[in-house]
Scaffold this active site. Structure first.
Site, PDB file in Angstrom:
ATOM      1  N   TYR A   1      -1.566  -1.440  10.362  1.00  0.00           N
ATOM      2  CA  TYR A   1      -1.707  -1.638   8.934  1.00  0.00           C
ATOM      3  C   TYR A   1      -0.695  -1.367   8.200  1.00  0.00           C
ATOM      4  O   TYR A   1      -0.112  -1.975   7.343  1.00  0.00           O
ATOM      5  CB  TYR A   1      -3.067  -1.093   8.371  1.00  0.00           C
ATOM      6  CG  TYR A   1      -3.439  -1.204   6.937  1.00  0.00           C
ATOM      7  CD1 TYR A   1      -4.113  -2.335   6.446  1.00  0.00           C
ATOM      8  CD2 TYR A   1      -2.969  -0.374   6.127  1.00  0.00           C
ATOM      9  CE1 TYR A   1      -4.385  -2.352   5.049  1.00  0.00           C
ATOM     10  CE2 TYR A   1      -3.127  -0.261   4.528  1.00  0.00           C
ATOM     11  CZ  TYR A   1      -3.975  -1.329   4.303  1.00  0.00           C
ATOM     12  OH  TYR A   1      -4.290  -1.357   2.978  1.00  0.00           O
TER      13      TYR A   1
ATOM     14  N   SER B   1       0.829  -1.106   0.173  1.00  0.00           N
ATOM     15  CA  SER B   1      -0.055  -0.135  -0.154  1.00  0.00           C
ATOM     16  C   SER B   1       0.775   1.347  -0.056  1.00  0.00           C
ATOM     17  O   SER B   1       1.860   1.202   0.380  1.00  0.00           O
ATOM     18  CB  SER B   1      -0.755   0.073   1.289  1.00  0.00           C
ATOM     19  OG  SER B   1      -1.598   1.253   1.575  1.00  0.00           O
TER      20      SER B   1
END
Ligand code: NAD
Length: 267
Positions: A152, A139
């Protein structure tokens, strides 16, 4: 398009969003696709749509990943591509507040899963002796602060390190190991993370899509096929000299952060 014909590809988290987009794209480009997910209903539907097979797999469980790889090899005769894509937003909130069990669950789903996928996919690919392509979804939150929850983001940064490290080990086996860092892509990820379903989920997703449409130099929200296109390239022989890379597919978001010129999403 038949760039992936003759290849057997496993995609995790393929019942929804980016994974489902990749499953459809890979099949359209000729691959035999094994759709893996914990969501049996949606996963079976994607598999049926593309003429693929569905395997229920919780990526946080090593036995499930081992069985998934075995299902590809025994059911289709090979494993050429392993795309570790399943992920969750996981534990959120300030660093002063996180719960250890929720931390462990987030890491198990988002990072340990990727290492386990590499472990079992590399074993199978080495045994067949024809190389392969391993792709993982990281990401932009691995590359820039403030774009995702702490744990995350740490998991996604871990995927970058794992990719660069494992790629060097596996290159002599002809196994290429790369990652894709999506920017803002319209999927159910955030609604799922908030525990929303139905109309409430649709409303949140629509609001996020509207914000994303103005949030980076290319003034539109990302869609799953933007990421699927990069994955299909990495899966294909077009990328036969490409390994240890993180391909950023974000409409220029990270570039704009570096240049200090991120557009005002309200403009
Ligand atoms: P999504 O919620 O639409 O899809 C995620 C899929 O993963 C779902 O089908 C879900 O059932 C599955 N999944 C969740 N936990 C699982 C588990 N334990 N085992 C197997 N499957 C499981 O979200 P998405 O946006 O398509 O996310 C795909 C990947 O892309 C994730 O790794 C996410 O972190 C990453 N990503 C998304 C964005 C974005 O803007 N959407 C940006 C960067 C990275």
């Amino acid at each position: 398009m038949s760039r992936l014909s003759g290849k057997v590809a496993v995609i995790t988290g393929a019942a929804s969003g980016i994974g489902a987009g990749a499953a459809r794209r890979f099949a359209a480009e000729g691959a035999t696709v094994v759709v893996a997910d914990v969501d049996e209903t949606a996963g079976k539907q994607v598999a049926a749509d593309i003429g693929g097979t569905f395997v229920r797999c919780d990526v946080s469980v090593e036995g499930d990943i081992e069985a998934l790889v075995a299902a590809a090899v025994e059911g289709h005769g090979a494993l050429d591509v392993f795309y570790g894509n399943a992920g969750i937003t996981g534990v959120q909130g300030p660093i002063t507040e996180f719960d250890v069990a929720a931390f462990d669950r987030t890491v198990a789903v988002n990072l340990r899963s990727i290492a386990l996928g590499m472990k079992h996919a590399c074993r199978a690919m080495q045994a067949q002796g024809t190389g392969g392509s391993i792709i993982s979804t990281t990401s932009v939150s691995a590359l820039q602060g403030g774009l995702g929850p702490h744990i995350y983001s740490a998991c996604k940064a871990g995927i970058v390190g794992l990719t660069r490290s494992v790629a060097l080990e596996q290159a002599p086996h002809g196994i290429r190991v790369n990652a894709i860092a999506p920017g803002g892509v319209v999927t159910n990820l955030l609604a799922r993370g908030e525990g929303l379903e139905g109309e409430a989920a649709a409303q949140l997703t629509a609001a996020i899509a509207e914000k994303l449409a103005h949030g980076q130099p290319i003034r539109r929200a990302g869609v799953p096929d933007d990421i699927a296109a990069a994955a299909a390239y990495l899966a294909s022989d077009d990328a036969s000299f490409v390994t240890a890379q993180v391909i950023v597919v974000d409409g220029g978001m990270i570039g704009a952060y570096s240049a200090g010129s991120l557009p005002d999403p309200n403009a």
